[in-house]
Design a protein around this motif. Structure first.
Motif, PDB file in Angstrom:
ATOM      1  N   ASN A   1       2.625   8.609 -13.989  1.00  0.00           N
ATOM      2  CA  ASN A   1       1.575   9.343 -13.259  1.00  0.00           C
ATOM      3  C   ASN A   1       1.516   8.993 -11.775  1.00  0.00           C
ATOM      4  N   ILE A   2       2.679   8.973 -11.146  1.00  0.00           N
ATOM      5  CA  ILE A   2       2.704   8.743  -9.699  1.00  0.00           C
ATOM      6  C   ILE A   2       3.145  10.032  -9.001  1.00  0.00           C
ATOM      7  N   GLU A   3       2.719  10.171  -7.749  1.00  0.00           N
ATOM      8  CA  GLU A   3       3.047  11.369  -6.964  1.00  0.00           C
ATOM      9  C   GLU A   3       3.813  10.962  -5.709  1.00  0.00           C
ATOM     10  N   PRO A   4       5.151  10.965  -5.786  1.00  0.00           N
ATOM     11  CA  PRO A   4       5.947  10.596  -4.606  1.00  0.00           C
ATOM     12  C   PRO A   4       5.751  11.599  -3.470  1.00  0.00           C
TER      13      PRO A   4
ATOM     14  N   ILE B   1       7.532   5.949  -1.688  1.00  0.00           N
ATOM     15  CA  ILE B   1       6.190   6.066  -1.099  1.00  0.00           C
ATOM     16  C   ILE B   1       5.427   7.120  -1.893  1.00  0.00           C
ATOM     17  N   VAL B   2       4.202   6.804  -2.294  1.00  0.00           N
ATOM     18  CA  VAL B   2       3.418   7.705  -3.133  1.00  0.00           C
ATOM     19  C   VAL B   2       2.167   8.174  -2.397  1.00  0.00           C
ATOM     20  N   LYS B   3       1.581   9.236  -2.934  1.00  0.00           N
ATOM     21  CA  LYS B   3       0.355   9.774  -2.347  1.00  0.00           C
ATOM     22  C   LYS B   3      -0.730   8.688  -2.340  1.00  0.00           C
ATOM     23  N   PRO B   4      -1.428   8.516  -1.221  1.00  0.00           N
ATOM     24  CA  PRO B   4      -2.398   7.417  -1.106  1.00  0.00           C
ATOM     25  C   PRO B   4      -3.673   7.662  -1.908  1.00  0.00           C
TER      26      PRO B   4
ATOM     27  N   ALA C   1       0.836  -1.198   0.000  1.00  0.00           N
ATOM     28  CA  ALA C   1       0.000   0.000   0.000  1.00  0.00           C
ATOM     29  C   ALA C   1       0.872   1.249   0.000  1.00  0.00           C
ATOM     30  N   ASN C   2       0.621   2.120  -0.962  1.00  0.00           N
ATOM     31  CA  ASN C   2       1.311   3.414  -1.068  1.00  0.00           C
ATOM     32  C   ASN C   2       2.801   3.302  -1.394  1.00  0.00           C
ATOM     33  N   VAL C   3       3.254   2.124  -1.812  1.00  0.00           N
ATOM     34  CA  VAL C   3       4.660   1.959  -2.177  1.00  0.00           C
ATOM     35  C   VAL C   3       4.757   1.428  -3.599  1.00  0.00           C
TER      36      VAL C   3
END
Length: 431
Positions: free
Chosen positions: A84-87, A111-114, A10-12
């Motif tokens: 399109n990921i937001e670290p 780790i990315v924005k949840p 999750a979130n990684v």
């Protein structure tokens, strides 16, 4: 560049990034140009050693560290954008393959924005507290105005009474030893103000002018100074002067002296109007907060700990800035409040979690509802900021603010419009 992405938990997210061999060779050359002056090889002037000789003498590995950095700086941001990921934190870099003449392969785990799963956010019923202005509140403000305009008359004889101002010398002792900060000269103490600890002021009542009296009190357990917390103390107090506070009469003359109004009734009405305006702002703010709490309670988010820690970092910076304006620093504040940095961070954690969740939920609602900021709205927000600077050329200053902070202003406008949308779609139940 080739990128493979997988969600490890999750979130990684884990990105495997392959950099073409020729691109890696270019990075090695850049590393050579940067570092060649650091190496000395017999027969060559420092900084003039050919790359081939340098490799034979020291090994190609001496160029790897900077070559890796050059490759990661060039490829990681592109990989993030393409996928399109937001670290929300720095990536953990691991090398998979590194060899001259071959593709350079590395992984970046970040780790990315949840993801935000919204629940019901429209049609909610939320309590709205109503605040009414009462006569007691008006009288309290009138009394404060009387206090500000009071006169003090010296008592030529007599004793200290409740409400008097006793001008005192005092010295404090713990176990018959004077303690630091426990001494004062000609201190004007209003009896009944609660300025001094415990019943210090009450014990002074009845003391005659010029009399010296011993007063026994206990410092509170949480006084803020370890050497004083919970300790019994004795103060030697001498009354040098006694003053009586004379309050002006509450009448039309008083209203004329302290305001632009001719009658006391007009002054009272003005106080009521301003208090009502203040109450309405409070009602609006508290209702907005209640709406956001209700919307957030219905949303599901697995918030990464690093986001909370970063919010706490910002809160700590804000605290430090506020203290600087008061001429203090964090260490002094910790000592005075019997705190530590870790205690402060623990204290802030709940609010930080709430702030992060609220921001994420508002962002998601804005996205779902397609809330946008127009150029006119961004300019209007910039004008509000410009007015705070007190600059005469507000229009010009606003344009500069738009250029420098356009994205921040845009975010502020979208958040405000999103909150307004949520409030307008919530039914208020008045209390």
């Amino acid at each position: 560049m080739n990128v493979k992405m997988e969600k490890t938990e999750a979130n990684v997210v884990k990105l495997e990034i392959t950099v073409d061999a020729d691109k890696f060779s270019e990075a090695l050359k850049k590393s050579y140009n940067k570092n060649v002056k650091k190496f000395s090889v017999p027969g060559f002037r420092k900084g003039k050693t050919p790359i081939g000789v340098l490799k034979k003498y020291y090994g190609i590995e001496v160029l790897y560290e900077d070559a890796i950095n050059f490759c990661c700086e060039d490829t990681y941001p592109k990989a993030v954008e393409e996928n399109n990921i937001e670290p929300v934190d720095y990536p953990q870099i691991d090398i998979v393959q590194i060899e001259e003449g071959k593709d350079f392969i590395y992984t970046a785990q970040v780790i990315v924005k949840p993801e935000v799963e919204l629940g019901e956010y429209k049609g909610l019923e939320v309590k709205k507290v109503k605040y009414e202005v009462n006569e007691e509140e008006v009288q309290k403000q009138l009394t404060a105005m009387q206090e500000r305009n009071s006169r003090q008359e010296v008592k030529e004889e007599g004793n200290v009474e409740d409400g008097n101002i006793a001008v005192i010398d005092f010295k404090g002792f713990i176990d018959d030893v004077a303690f630091e900060g426990g001494e004062g000269k000609d201190y004007p103490l209003e009896i009944g103000s609660g300025t001094f600890i415990g019943d210090f002021e009450q014990q002074l009542i009845g003391t005659a002018l010029g009399e010296t009296k011993k007063i026994n009190v206990n410092f509170p357990e949480n006084y803020g100074k370890e050497e004083l917390n919970g300790k019994p103390a004795t103060f030697e107090v001498t009354v040098n002067e006694i003053k009586v506070k004379e309050l002006p009469e509450l009448d039309d003359e008083f209203a004329k002296e302290v305001s632009e109004f001719d009658t006391l009734e007009e002054l009272k009405n003005d106080i009521k109007a301003k208090a009502q305006e203040s109450n309405e702002l409070r009602e609006k703010r508290e209702f907005e907060e209640a709406v956001l709490e209700a919307v957030c309670a219905n949303a599901t988010i697995d918030i990464p700990e690093v986001m909370v820690e970063k919010e706490i970092d910002q809160m700590m910076r804000d605290l430090e800035m506020r203290l600087k304006y008061q001429g203090l620093d964090l260490e002094t504040y910790y000592a005075y409040t019997n705190n530590t940095e870790q205690k402060m961070r623990d204290f802030m954690k709940e609010n930080a979690e709430k702030k992060v969740k609220t921001d994420l939920v508002l962002e998601k609602v804005g996205e779902v509802e397609k809330v946008e900021a127009t150029e006119e709205e961004i300019k209007e927000k910039a004008m509000e900021v410009a007015k705070q600077y007190g600059d005469k050329e507000i229009e010009k200053t606003a344009d500069l603010i738009v250029k420098a902070q356009g994205e921040l202003l845009k975010t502020d406008v979208v958040i405000e419009k999103t909150i307004k949308l949520l409030v307008e779609n919530t039914k208020s139940i008045e209390e």
